[in-house]
Design a protein around this motif. Structure first.
Motif, PDB file in Angstrom:
ATOM      1  N   ARG A   3       0.833  -1.197   0.000  1.00 39.83           N
ATOM      2  CA  ARG A   3       0.000   0.000   0.000  1.00 39.83           C
ATOM      3  C   ARG A   3       0.869   1.250   0.000  1.00 39.83           C
ATOM      4  O   ARG A   3       0.605   2.199  -0.708  1.00 39.83           O
ATOM      5  N   CYS A  17      -7.728   2.504 -13.730  1.00 41.17           N
ATOM      6  CA  CYS A  17      -6.835   1.431 -13.290  1.00 41.17           C
ATOM      7  C   CYS A  17      -6.957   1.138 -11.803  1.00 41.17           C
ATOM      8  O   CYS A  17      -7.250   2.019 -11.003  1.00 41.17           O
ATOM      9  N   ALA A  18      -6.701  -0.100 -11.467  1.00 41.05           N
ATOM     10  CA  ALA A  18      -6.622  -0.547 -10.079  1.00 41.05           C
ATOM     11  C   ALA A  18      -5.415  -1.457  -9.960  1.00 41.05           C
ATOM     12  O   ALA A  18      -5.072  -2.186 -10.894  1.00 41.05           O
ATOM     13  N   SER A  19      -4.766  -1.388  -8.805  1.00 33.51           N
ATOM     14  CA  SER A  19      -3.625  -2.273  -8.594  1.00 33.51           C
ATOM     15  C   SER A  19      -4.124  -3.672  -8.268  1.00 33.51           C
ATOM     16  O   SER A  19      -5.203  -3.856  -7.732  1.00 33.51           O
ATOM     17  N   ASN A  20      -3.327  -4.637  -8.605  1.00 36.28           N
ATOM     18  CA  ASN A  20      -3.629  -6.027  -8.279  1.00 36.28           C
ATOM     19  C   ASN A  20      -2.886  -6.355  -6.993  1.00 36.28           C
ATOM     20  O   ASN A  20      -1.661  -6.406  -6.983  1.00 36.28           O
ATOM     21  N   PHE A  48      -1.000  -3.414 -12.866  1.00 38.22           N
ATOM     22  CA  PHE A  48      -2.266  -2.712 -12.771  1.00 38.22           C
ATOM     23  C   PHE A  48      -3.218  -3.287 -13.807  1.00 38.22           C
ATOM     24  O   PHE A  48      -2.801  -3.642 -14.908  1.00 38.22           O
ATOM     25  N   HIS A  49      -4.482  -3.373 -13.455  1.00 34.83           N
ATOM     26  CA  HIS A  49      -5.522  -3.758 -14.404  1.00 34.83           C
ATOM     27  C   HIS A  49      -6.285  -2.492 -14.747  1.00 34.83           C
ATOM     28  O   HIS A  49      -6.814  -1.824 -13.853  1.00 34.83           O
ATOM     29  N   CYS A  50      -6.353  -2.160 -16.043  1.00 33.24           N
ATOM     30  CA  CYS A  50      -6.944  -0.899 -16.472  1.00 33.24           C
ATOM     31  C   CYS A  50      -8.115  -1.148 -17.412  1.00 33.24           C
ATOM     32  O   CYS A  50      -8.000  -1.938 -18.356  1.00 33.24           O
TER      33      CYS A  50
END
Length: 97
Positions: A3, A17-20, A48-50
């Motif tokens: 984090r 985007c969000a972090s995995n 990251f998944h965007c």
């Protein structure tokens, strides 16, 4: 640790985007060559998944403000269209693609 590290990376653009949380990896080592300035290596990977990856323009790296002793970061990026590398510094801390 994950984090905290992700707060030091800011994606530039509106990619949704969000972090995995399961894809963070890092490894560090301090090289002691005797008296004088020291050298440290920190290797890390962030995934990251965007929703709209084409809307991303780069990555702002805020490690220099968090760790003032950092002078240079050698960064590499791999996207669906290309690979690139750059040397980042306190005055040039954004990796663009």
């Amino acid at each position: 640790m994950q984090r905290t590290c992700l707060l030091l990376l800011v994606l530039v653009g509106l990619g949704g985007c969000a972090s995995n949380p399961n894809s963070f990896w890092y490894e560090g080592a301090v090289m002691n060559y005797g008296p004088g300035p020291q050298h440290a290596d920190l290797d890390a990977e962030f995934f990251f998944h965007c929703a709209q990856p084409a809307a991303l323009q780069g990555l702002e790296v805020k490690l220099f403000s968090a760790f003032p002793g950092y002078r240079q970061i050698r960064a590499q990026v791999v996207t669906g269209k290309r690979q690139s590398a750059a040397r980042l510094s306190p005055k040039a801390s954004t990796l663009r693609w």
